[in-house]
Design a protein around this motif. Structure first.
Motif, mmCIF file in Angstrom:
data_model
loop_
_atom_site.group_PDB
_atom_site.id
_atom_site.type_symbol
_atom_site.label_atom_id
_atom_site.label_comp_id
_atom_site.label_asym_id
_atom_site.label_seq_id
_atom_site.Cartn_x
_atom_site.Cartn_y
_atom_site.Cartn_z
ATOM 1 N N SER A 96 0.176 -0.920 0.377
ATOM 2 C CA SER A 96 0.181 0.211 0.198
ATOM 3 C C SER A 96 1.203 1.246 0.402
ATOM 4 O O SER A 96 0.615 2.360 -0.382
ATOM 5 N N ARG A 104 -0.519 0.460 -5.854
ATOM 6 C CA ARG A 104 -1.469 1.019 -4.818
ATOM 7 C C ARG A 104 -2.686 0.584 -5.460
ATOM 8 O O ARG A 104 -3.766 0.325 -4.140
ATOM 9 N N VAL A 107 -4.070 -3.023 -4.972
ATOM 10 C CA VAL A 107 -4.391 -3.383 -3.291
ATOM 11 C C VAL A 107 -5.627 -2.632 -2.828
ATOM 12 O O VAL A 107 -6.759 -3.094 -2.034
ATOM 13 N N ASP A 113 -8.246 -6.444 2.007
ATOM 14 C CA ASP A 113 -7.938 -5.588 2.768
ATOM 15 C C ASP A 113 -9.151 -5.464 3.813
ATOM 16 O O ASP A 113 -10.243 -5.482 4.104
ATOM 17 N N LEU A 121 -5.940 4.320 1.658
ATOM 18 C CA LEU A 121 -5.801 4.415 -0.003
ATOM 19 C C LEU A 121 -6.446 5.496 -0.207
ATOM 20 O O LEU A 121 -6.756 6.020 -1.487
#
Length: 214
Positions: A96, A104, A107, A113, A121
């Motif tokens: 991340s 990213r 992710v 997650d 994020l």
């Protein structure tokens, strides 16, 4: 010497050889973390994990993937692969913070997650990463609301947020979903088509907000 004795001696020799070849976890971790060999790192990233029944081997492999994930010499395609497929927080946290936005973003789209990670994020400086995170079902309603209020969020993501609790996630908490849709109605980036839809929303507050924009 009997055959049984010979067999036992051979087994002992094999065990001793395996023990001599076995690298301690900390040593392997540091070696992978500092490796500048993309082929070695790629091979490790793509190697299937051991069966969970072998807890020691499984734990070792997942710990070492953290080192591979955090190594910038691991090819981007392999870091994206790990970001898409790994459910392990220690690996995803490393990815991340990857300098490559595509990692990213992978992710941000990962359904495994933790909500705090995908929430982080939603604040990413790259719009594609931020918008992807806002569409992840792991994102908290607080983060969804903040995203709906953000004037930098694009119209497509606002369309997604503006459908929560109606066309999408129909079992969503009514009050929270309504708050998000109202924020979408007030967002300057919301499309005219979405505003027209929100003007017929089941929530009075959402309809009034949309009417004020038309």
């Amino acid at each position: 010497m009997t055959d049984e004795t010979n067999e036992t001696a051979e087994q002992n020799q094999n065990t001793a050889a395996e023990a001599a070849d076995f690298e301690p976890l900390t040593v392997t971790y540091e070696r992978l973390r500092h490796s500048d060999n993309p082929a070695e790192l790629s091979e490790f990233a793509r190697t299937p994990l051991p069966d969970r029944a072998d807890q020691a081997a499984f734990s070792r492999a997942t710990a070492l993937l953290e080192a591979v994930a955090g190594n910038p010499h691991t090819p981007v395609a392999d870091r994206v692969f790990l970001a898409q497929t790994m459910p392990f927080p220690n690996v995803l946290v490393k990815l991340s913070a990857d300098p490559d936005p595509s990692v990213r973003q992978a992710v941000a789209a990962n359904g495994d997650d933790k909500n705090w990670l995908v929430g982080r994020l939603t604040k990413d400086p790259v719009p594609e990463v931020r918008d992807t995170a806002l569409k992840n079902k792991r994102t908290s309603w607080k983060m969804r609301l903040e995203g709906a209020q953000n004037p930098e969020v694009d119209a497509q993501t606002l369309e997604f947020l503006g459908s929560l609790g109606t066309d999408l996630e129909e079992g969503a908490p009514k009050v929270l979903a309504s708050m998000v849709r109202r924020a979408v109605a007030l967002n300057p980036n919301t499309s005219s088509q979405m505003l027209a839809k929100l003007a017929n929303d089941p929530s009075d507050e959402v309809r009034h907000a949309a009417a004020g924009r038309q």
